[in-house]
Write an enzyme that holds these catalytic residues in place. Structure first.
Site, short mmCIF file in Angstrom:
data_model
loop_
_atom_site.label_atom_id
_atom_site.label_comp_id
_atom_site.label_asym_id
_atom_site.label_seq_id
_atom_site.Cartn_x
_atom_site.Cartn_y
_atom_site.Cartn_z
N ARG A 45 0.84 -1.21 0.00
CA ARG A 45 0.00 0.00 0.00
C ARG A 45 0.87 1.25 0.00
NH1 ARG A 45 -2.95 -3.30 3.85
NH2 ARG A 45 -2.08 -2.15 5.60
N LYS A 135 -12.49 14.37 4.57
CA LYS A 135 -13.61 13.76 3.84
C LYS A 135 -14.40 12.82 4.75
CE LYS A 135 -13.97 9.95 1.17
NZ LYS A 135 -13.60 8.97 0.16
N GLU A 176 -19.65 14.29 1.56
CA GLU A 176 -19.91 13.32 0.50
C GLU A 176 -21.12 12.44 0.82
OE1 GLU A 176 -16.70 10.56 -0.37
OE2 GLU A 176 -17.79 9.70 -2.05
N LYS A 218 -19.16 16.66 -2.39
CA LYS A 218 -18.71 15.56 -3.26
C LYS A 218 -19.90 14.65 -3.55
CE LYS A 218 -15.30 11.86 -3.57
NZ LYS A 218 -13.90 11.51 -3.35
P1 13P Z 1 -14.26 6.81 -6.56
O1 13P Z 1 -13.93 7.95 -7.48
O2 13P Z 1 -13.48 5.55 -6.86
O3 13P Z 1 -15.73 6.59 -6.43
O4 13P Z 1 -13.73 7.21 -5.13
C1 13P Z 1 -13.98 8.46 -4.67
C2 13P Z 1 -14.19 8.41 -3.22
O5 13P Z 1 -13.46 9.01 -2.48
C3 13P Z 1 -15.34 7.65 -2.69
O6 13P Z 1 -15.51 7.93 -1.33
#
Ligand code: 13P
Length: 342
Positions: A45, A135, A176, A218
């Site tokens: 990772r 986030k 998000e 988001k």
């Molecule tokens: P994806 O663009 O792969 O959907 O990932 C964005 C993300 O941070 C989802 O929480």
């Protein structure tokens, strides 16, 4: 305080740039590594993240990178801490602070995102380590019964509690609320659910005194469920997504940074491009892609140090195409030209 939040939020959606979401939890990252035929683990990772963050030229297109707690504390093989490495390139370091979507009590197959306990203290530590944005992802599933009002409400409430705590710590919250595209629902249903979710989220954000100018949203794009037999074309996706956002997202929010979800790289790029071509909107229209920026690089890398340069070229290419879409200057021809000139 609010000035620094506004400045950071504006920088994250600066001209021609967007965000790399490299904040996959260890479990999710290992799953993606295994699917790409790579033996997972802590060093793998770390090596993948080093590959991405040391890609020359990527900082032209990438304003910020979201990290996971493990990555936030890791360094390059030369000992440079990842948040520092990004900062030295003028890239803002971000941190995922939710602890994942857990089964919601008294609900049928719905989730609530957790992570509020101890969040104030964790945010202070992340700020000291260089994080300037964060986030939190809420997950909303769709079918005939779902989402329940209960699920939407508690997730919106938690998102707002997180956002208020972030701003107190001078960290820009990325809010998000992801409406999933798994299933067979139509684009009409997706627009209706996404709209209702966004309306509830902004009600909670206002209620909890979140400064709209100091946050980013988001969202998902408005798509038909992946198993829906009727798939709309890209123009319809772009129009419905913008309509839904205009109806539900206050103009005070500086930017929308889409997730890529399960869309193909080219679909995610083409749809972002169309939205940026459809006239000026109250907010910047940008990206915060995970898979949409990294998938090709991961496949090319395959865990082999001999492939690092080729994988970095893939990532740079995707970042360049996505940044072109963020300016409304992308086309399939450009995709091929950029690939040839890379
Ligand atoms: P994806 O663009 O792969 O959907 O990932 C964005 C993300 O941070 C989802 O929480």
């Amino acid at each position: 305080m609010s000035d620094s939040l506004r400045r950071t939020a504006a920088a994250l959606v600066g001209e021609g740039k967007g965000i790399l979401a490299a904040d996959e939890s260890n479990g999710t990252m290992d799953k993606r590594l295994r699917a790409a035929g790579v033996e997972p683990g802590v060093e793998t990772r770390r090596a993948l993240r080093e590959l991405l963050f040391t890609t020359e030229g990527a900082a032209q297109y990438i304003s910020g990178v979201i990290l996971y707690d493990e990555t936030f504390r890791q360094s390059t093989t030369d000992g440079v801490a990842f948040p520092r490495l990004l900062e030295d390139q003028g890239v803002v370091a971000g941190i995922k602070v939710d602890t994942g979507a857990k089964p919601l009590a008294q609900a049928d197959d719905e989730t609530i995102t957790e992570g509020l306990d101890g969040l104030r203290e964790r945010l202070a530590e992340y700020y000291a380590g260089g994080a300037r944005f964060a986030k939190w992802r809420a997950v909303i599933a769709v079918d005939e019964q779902r989402p329940s009002r209960y699920c939407v409400h508690v997730n919106a409430h938690a998102l707002a509690r997180y956002a208020a705590l972030c701003q107190e710590a001078q960290i820009v919250p990325i809010v998000e609320p992801e409406v999933l595209m798994d299933g067979a629902h139509t684009i009409d249903r997706s627009e209706q659910v996404t709209g209702a979710v966004l309306a509830t989220v902004f009600e909670e954000l206002r209620e909890q005194r979140v400064l709209l100018e100091g946050m980013l949203l988001k969202p998902n794009m408005v798509l038909a469920g992946y198993e829906c037999p009727e798939q709309p074309d890209d123009e319809v996706v772009a129009e419905r997504t913008l309509r839904c956002l205009r109806r539900n997202v206050p103009a005070a929010v500086p930017g929308i940074v889409f997730l890529s979800g399960g869309q193909s790289d080219e679909d995610a790029t083409a749809r972002l491009n169309l939205m940026n071509q459809m006239g000026s909107q109250p907010w910047e229209i940008s990206f915060s892609y995970g898979r949409g920026l990294q998938a090709a690089a991961l496949t090319t890398w395959h865990g082999d140090s001999d492939n690092v340069a080729a994988a970095q070229a893939q990532y740079r290419h995707r970042a360049r195409c996505t940044a072109a879409a963020r300016r409304g200057e992308y086309s399939p021809e450009i995709e091929r030209e950029l690939l040839a000139s890379r």
